[in-house]
Design a protein around this motif. Structure first.
Motif, PDB file in Angstrom:
ATOM      1  N   MET A   1      46.084  80.527  48.586  1.00 23.64           N
ATOM      2  CA  MET A   1      46.087  79.520  47.551  1.00 23.64           C
ATOM      3  C   MET A   1      44.794  79.637  46.749  1.00 23.64           C
ATOM      4  N   PRO A   2      44.887  79.632  45.412  1.00 28.37           N
ATOM      5  CA  PRO A   2      43.694  79.766  44.583  1.00 28.37           C
ATOM      6  C   PRO A   2      42.768  78.563  44.743  1.00 28.37           C
ATOM      7  N   ALA A   3      41.479  78.817  44.611  1.00 28.00           N
ATOM      8  CA  ALA A   3      40.502  77.736  44.642  1.00 28.00           C
ATOM      9  C   ALA A   3      40.583  76.959  43.338  1.00 28.00           C
ATOM     10  N   GLN A   4      40.523  75.642  43.437  1.00 23.40           N
ATOM     11  CA  GLN A   4      40.584  74.790  42.259  1.00 23.40           C
ATOM     12  C   GLN A   4      39.258  74.076  42.045  1.00 23.40           C
ATOM     13  N   VAL A   5      38.962  73.837  40.767  1.00 21.33           N
ATOM     14  CA  VAL A   5      37.779  73.083  40.380  1.00 21.33           C
ATOM     15  C   VAL A   5      38.253  71.917  39.513  1.00 21.33           C
ATOM     16  N   THR A   6      37.669  70.746  39.747  1.00 19.17           N
ATOM     17  CA  THR A   6      37.972  69.571  38.941  1.00 19.17           C
ATOM     18  C   THR A   6      36.732  69.157  38.164  1.00 19.17           C
ATOM     19  N   ILE A   7      36.866  69.036  36.868  1.00 16.10           N
ATOM     20  CA  ILE A   7      35.806  68.477  36.033  1.00 16.10           C
ATOM     21  C   ILE A   7      36.204  67.034  35.793  1.00 16.10           C
ATOM     22  N   SER A   8      35.446  66.129  36.380  1.00 13.70           N
ATOM     23  CA  SER A   8      35.855  64.722  36.355  1.00 13.70           C
ATOM     24  C   SER A   8      35.225  63.917  35.220  1.00 13.70           C
ATOM     25  N   SER A   9      34.065  64.354  34.726  1.00 14.01           N
ATOM     26  CA  SER A   9      33.448  63.638  33.607  1.00 14.01           C
ATOM     27  C   SER A   9      32.520  64.570  32.850  1.00 14.01           C
ATOM     28  N   LEU A  10      32.325  64.266  31.569  1.00 19.98           N
ATOM     29  CA  LEU A  10      31.455  65.057  30.696  1.00 19.98           C
ATOM     30  C   LEU A  10      30.822  64.154  29.655  1.00 19.98           C
ATOM     31  N   THR A  11      29.681  64.579  29.142  1.00 18.35           N
ATOM     32  CA  THR A  11      29.119  63.949  27.950  1.00 18.35           C
ATOM     33  C   THR A  11      29.174  64.985  26.839  1.00 18.35           C
ATOM     34  N   GLY A  12      29.069  64.533  25.620  1.00 22.35           N
ATOM     35  CA  GLY A  12      29.117  65.445  24.486  1.00 22.35           C
ATOM     36  C   GLY A  12      30.336  65.176  23.629  1.00 22.35           C
ATOM     37  N   ALA A  13      30.544  66.036  22.659  1.00 27.29           N
ATOM     38  CA  ALA A  13      31.639  65.881  21.699  1.00 27.29           C
ATOM     39  C   ALA A  13      32.782  66.821  22.044  1.00 27.29           C
ATOM     40  N   SER A  14      33.982  66.269  22.177  1.00 21.34           N
ATOM     41  CA  SER A  14      35.148  67.106  22.464  1.00 21.34           C
ATOM     42  C   SER A  14      35.630  67.746  21.160  1.00 21.34           C
ATOM     43  N   PRO A  15      36.356  68.853  21.255  1.00 19.98           N
ATOM     44  CA  PRO A  15      36.842  69.510  22.470  1.00 19.98           C
ATOM     45  C   PRO A  15      35.742  70.334  23.144  1.00 19.98           C
ATOM     46  N   TYR A  16      36.008  70.709  24.385  1.00 22.92           N
ATOM     47  CA  TYR A  16      35.076  71.462  25.216  1.00 22.92           C
ATOM     48  C   TYR A  16      35.648  72.837  25.516  1.00 22.92           C
ATOM     49  N   GLN A  17      34.822  73.866  25.424  1.00 29.48           N
ATOM     50  CA  GLN A  17      35.214  75.218  25.824  1.00 29.48           C
ATOM     51  C   GLN A  17      34.679  75.440  27.230  1.00 29.48           C
ATOM     52  N   LEU A  18      35.543  75.885  28.125  1.00 32.84           N
ATOM     53  CA  LEU A  18      35.190  76.050  29.523  1.00 32.84           C
ATOM     54  C   LEU A  18      35.136  77.532  29.875  1.00 32.84           C
ATOM     55  N   TYR A  19      34.052  77.934  30.542  1.00 34.10           N
ATOM     56  CA  TYR A  19      33.852  79.302  30.996  1.00 34.10           C
ATOM     57  C   TYR A  19      33.476  79.285  32.475  1.00 34.10           C
ATOM     58  N   VAL A  20      33.855  80.331  33.187  1.00 38.29           N
ATOM     59  CA  VAL A  20      33.370  80.575  34.542  1.00 38.29           C
ATOM     60  C   VAL A  20      32.514  81.831  34.455  1.00 38.29           C
ATOM     61  N   CYS A  21      31.302  81.762  35.035  1.00 37.88           N
ATOM     62  CA  CYS A  21      30.324  82.840  34.882  1.00 37.88           C
ATOM     63  C   CYS A  21      29.753  83.258  36.223  1.00 37.88           C
ATOM     64  N   ASP A  22      29.112  84.439  36.217  1.00 41.64           N
ATOM     65  CA  ASP A  22      28.337  84.816  37.393  1.00 41.64           C
ATOM     66  C   ASP A  22      27.105  83.911  37.452  1.00 41.64           C
ATOM     67  N   THR A  23      26.352  83.992  38.519  1.00 41.14           N
ATOM     68  CA  THR A  23      25.254  83.044  38.724  1.00 41.14           C
ATOM     69  C   THR A  23      24.098  83.208  37.741  1.00 41.14           C
TER      70      THR A  23
END
Length: 72
Positions: A1-23
């Motif tokens: 089963m794939p690992a899931q991530v939940t983004i539950s809250s944010l500040t800033g102006a929507s819309p938001y672009q989401l990226y997953v990156c190396d460390t």
């Protein structure tokens, strides 16, 4: 089963672009643009088995990032 991530809250102006990156944030994979949290997504490979960062860019170009470990 794939690992899931939940983004539950944010500040800033929507819309938001989401990226997953190396460390170091030098290699990033675009995931999606979304308007409002909460947002749940499956981690793409290879980030589902190693430490990673989430980078979010809001509509004003402001960047936020946080480092997470692979144990989730």
């Amino acid at each position: 089963m794939p690992a899931q991530v939940t983004i539950s809250s944010l500040t800033g102006a929507s819309p938001y672009q989401l990226y997953v990156c190396d460390t170091t944030l030098s290699s990033c994979t675009y995931v999606v643009t979304f308007a409002y949290p909460p947002y749940i997504f499956n981690l793409p490979s290879p980030y589902d088995t190693e430490d990673f960062c989430i980078k979010i860019v809001d509509n004003n170009g402001d960047r936020k990032s946080t480092r997470l470990n692979s144990s989730h």
